[in-house]
Design a protein around this motif. Sequence first.
Motif, PDB file in Angstrom:
ATOM      1  N   LEU A 483      -7.071  65.270  17.411  1.00 14.68           N
ATOM      2  CA  LEU A 483      -6.123  66.151  16.728  1.00 14.68           C
ATOM      3  C   LEU A 483      -6.162  67.550  17.328  1.00 14.68           C
ATOM      4  CD1 LEU A 483      -6.816  65.034  13.038  1.00 14.68           C
ATOM      5  CD2 LEU A 483      -4.661  64.712  14.287  1.00 14.68           C
ATOM      6  N   VAL A 484      -7.374  68.035  17.584  1.00 18.32           N
ATOM      7  CA  VAL A 484      -7.543  69.361  18.194  1.00 18.32           C
ATOM      8  C   VAL A 484      -6.919  69.392  19.578  1.00 18.32           C
ATOM      9  CG1 VAL A 484      -9.236  71.031  19.053  1.00 18.32           C
ATOM     10  CG2 VAL A 484      -9.621  69.861  16.866  1.00 18.32           C
ATOM     11  N   GLN A 485      -7.088  68.305  20.319  1.00 13.77           N
ATOM     12  CA  GLN A 485      -6.563  68.247  21.682  1.00 13.77           C
ATOM     13  C   GLN A 485      -5.045  68.107  21.725  1.00 13.77           C
ATOM     14  OE1 GLN A 485      -8.793  64.941  23.284  1.00 13.77           O
ATOM     15  NE2 GLN A 485     -10.457  66.249  23.996  1.00 13.77           N
ATOM     16  N   THR A 486      -4.448  67.534  20.683  1.00 16.75           N
ATOM     17  CA  THR A 486      -3.013  67.243  20.694  1.00 16.75           C
ATOM     18  C   THR A 486      -2.186  68.342  20.032  1.00 16.75           C
ATOM     19  OG1 THR A 486      -3.523  64.877  20.574  1.00 16.75           O
ATOM     20  CG2 THR A 486      -1.255  65.542  20.070  1.00 16.75           C
ATOM     21  N   LEU A 487      -2.616  68.812  18.882  1.00 18.27           N
ATOM     22  CA  LEU A 487      -1.854  69.825  18.156  1.00 18.27           C
ATOM     23  C   LEU A 487      -2.055  71.203  18.786  1.00 18.27           C
ATOM     24  CD1 LEU A 487      -1.796  67.425  16.147  1.00 18.27           C
ATOM     25  CD2 LEU A 487      -2.218  69.060  14.307  1.00 18.27           C
ATOM     26  N   SER A 488      -1.050  72.027  18.692  1.00 22.81           N
ATOM     27  CA  SER A 488      -1.222  73.408  19.135  1.00 22.81           C
ATOM     28  C   SER A 488      -2.241  74.087  18.237  1.00 22.81           C
ATOM     29  CB  SER A 488       0.105  74.165  19.055  1.00 22.81           C
ATOM     30  OG  SER A 488       0.496  74.355  17.707  1.00 22.81           O
ATOM     31  N   ALA A 489      -2.818  75.197  18.700  1.00 18.69           N
ATOM     32  CA  ALA A 489      -3.821  75.908  17.905  1.00 18.69           C
ATOM     33  C   ALA A 489      -3.243  76.320  16.557  1.00 18.69           C
ATOM     34  CB  ALA A 489      -4.317  77.128  18.668  1.00 18.69           C
ATOM     35  N   GLU A 490      -1.998  76.758  16.567  1.00 20.47           N
ATOM     36  CA  GLU A 490      -1.350  77.179  15.318  1.00 20.47           C
ATOM     37  C   GLU A 490      -1.151  75.998  14.378  1.00 20.47           C
ATOM     38  OE1 GLU A 490       2.835  79.284  13.791  1.00 20.47           O
ATOM     39  OE2 GLU A 490       2.424  79.034  15.934  1.00 20.47           O
ATOM     40  N   ASP A 491      -0.706  74.861  14.923  1.00 24.20           N
ATOM     41  CA  ASP A 491      -0.471  73.691  14.083  1.00 24.20           C
ATOM     42  C   ASP A 491      -1.787  73.081  13.599  1.00 24.20           C
ATOM     43  OD1 ASP A 491       2.273  73.801  14.098  1.00 24.20           O
ATOM     44  OD2 ASP A 491       2.479  72.567  15.897  1.00 24.20           O
TER      45      ASP A 491
END
Length: 625
Positions: A483-491
């Motif tokens: 999830l951390v690798q896929t979503l943007s930092a904001e998301d």
Amino acid sequence: MIKKLFTLTYLAFILFTHFALAQNKNPDYAKLLYYTRELTTRPSVMKFLNETFKEELAQIPEEAAEKFDIPKEALRRISETQFLAIIERHPELYEFIDEYLKKVPESIEDETARDIKIHEAWQAKFNKMADIEELKTNLLKYANPLEPYVFKVPKGKPGFEVVEISANHAFQHEGKMIEAVAIDEKLATRIRKCKQYAFNVFDFDNMIIADAIIEAHENGAKIMGGIDKNVIDSRPEVKAVYDKVTKAGIKITPVNPTNLNHQKQHAFDWDHPDLAEAWYLSANNTYSCMRSTGDLTVEQAEQLSAAELKYAISNANHVLVLKGQLPALVAYHNLSLSISEKYLLRGKEFPLSSAFRIMGEKISDDYTTSLYLAFTPGGGMKNINRNVFGQIIQNGTGDIYLGVFVASSDDLYDEIKNAVIADYLQKKKELTKVFFVGDTSFAMREYSIALPLSGLYRETYEHKSGGEVEKLNIYVDDPTNELVQTLSAEDMEKFRSMIKIAPEVYGETHITLPDGTSAKLTSKIHHKLMARGNVSTPGNSFNPSGAADTNTEQVVVLSDPKETAKVKSIIMSLYKRSEGTVYNEMKKRNAHAIKVLGQEKFDKVVKKIQDKLKADCDAKLKIKA
């Protein structure tokens, strides 16, 4: 068109494709379930049937077993639901079965020469009178082990009715405040009116319910029950209930499971079609689970200040009440396997099973509500998390809701993670909402899915100082988290804000009563609720964890837009009251480790843990490659 597939995508069919299954004449399900109980629990019968249908069972592809983590040997044995599907279609066997059950007692199961001879004689008789080829054809045609057994209902009539889904805490639903119910009083009222009652619970110290059971017994009701033996032995309050009820002449079985006897299942009046009901609870028969004031008596609670009174609450629980003979018969059937002296099954003695499906109300031309019931151990082909709960997530659409006591299943986490990532990548970074609220004590454990959903990992670090060793729980941001690798930092920050711990009033609080005695008030989120789309899980005893598959549990899946909306409202009532996220709770808990180690050493420990996570991830990728 609905295809019969030898895969567990059958749950997509169960939960998201709806049609009315009906015929004018119903089978005698009380008789069929009795046959199923009697015969699938006899090793000699199942050994004979598995050998007779060996070739047909071998035609079930092993890819299904691999994909859905079903033991391959399980597909080579006739399951409980397969057996029921076959005997329903062969009424010409009923006279033979009646004669067999009358003349061959269940005690004839030893491998003595005499017993073997008796079995061989009956097997020869069966082979002579039965159309074996037709049975083999029907086994393949109608009895897919990976699909539920679907009960037939009279045309135009629902097989069940949801009487209510209620909670012991207030919740907002469709613009109205739904008041909390006293679950013990509600259950006791129903017990007093019953003609028949069977139940099985993990824990039972509530004398309100015990007294209702005795009153019903004195009024002529036929009652049998079960309580986990280990709890009877370890809790004097439960032993007091057991002694009181059994001394009144009521049969209560100390259920001795191989793991936990964790059901909260109640069947009423199964032989009386107009009265029959099944009650499925998340609550044990305890004061802490049911009484409005939780660990305190009402009189004690009345002496508290307003500031203290808010902590005098029961564990957050709910009850699902189903009207109808079919759900009552299924509940009684399953209860009998654990609590009837005739069976008293444990662990692997339970028959392998898929699930039972009952059609409900037709609410449109292409949608009929449905009820899905499975029971562990053995049900859901031995993997409820993947084959039931995971399919709710995989085959559903829209937001995901979880209100849970504990959730630790890797299979469930994978399905939620995969759904979020798939939606994010396919819908131009649209973030699927996951409304997760879990009991705080378990949400922060190393096995909780709330941690990876928040991008976290927990490890225990042993700090040595002055000859003493202190174990510190250290939480770190997991750099390998998908999830951390896929979503943007904001998301990812938005997503973390959705994963919550319990509202502040749930937990452990110490108070002093007016008489000077101290009291510990403990309350938890005890629901096992999940919802996506029109599908939800009210009335479960099954916490989504790997170990629960070996417990004695009930699993309830309801496909009904109206009732699922209510389940979502129950979850959201706790979610909106919670001001704490798992991620922020992590920061509070790490503060203790920082205080003990100092910031510099703490940072080094965190880096070491993160480096190990990266190395382990790289090693796994190399193995896959």
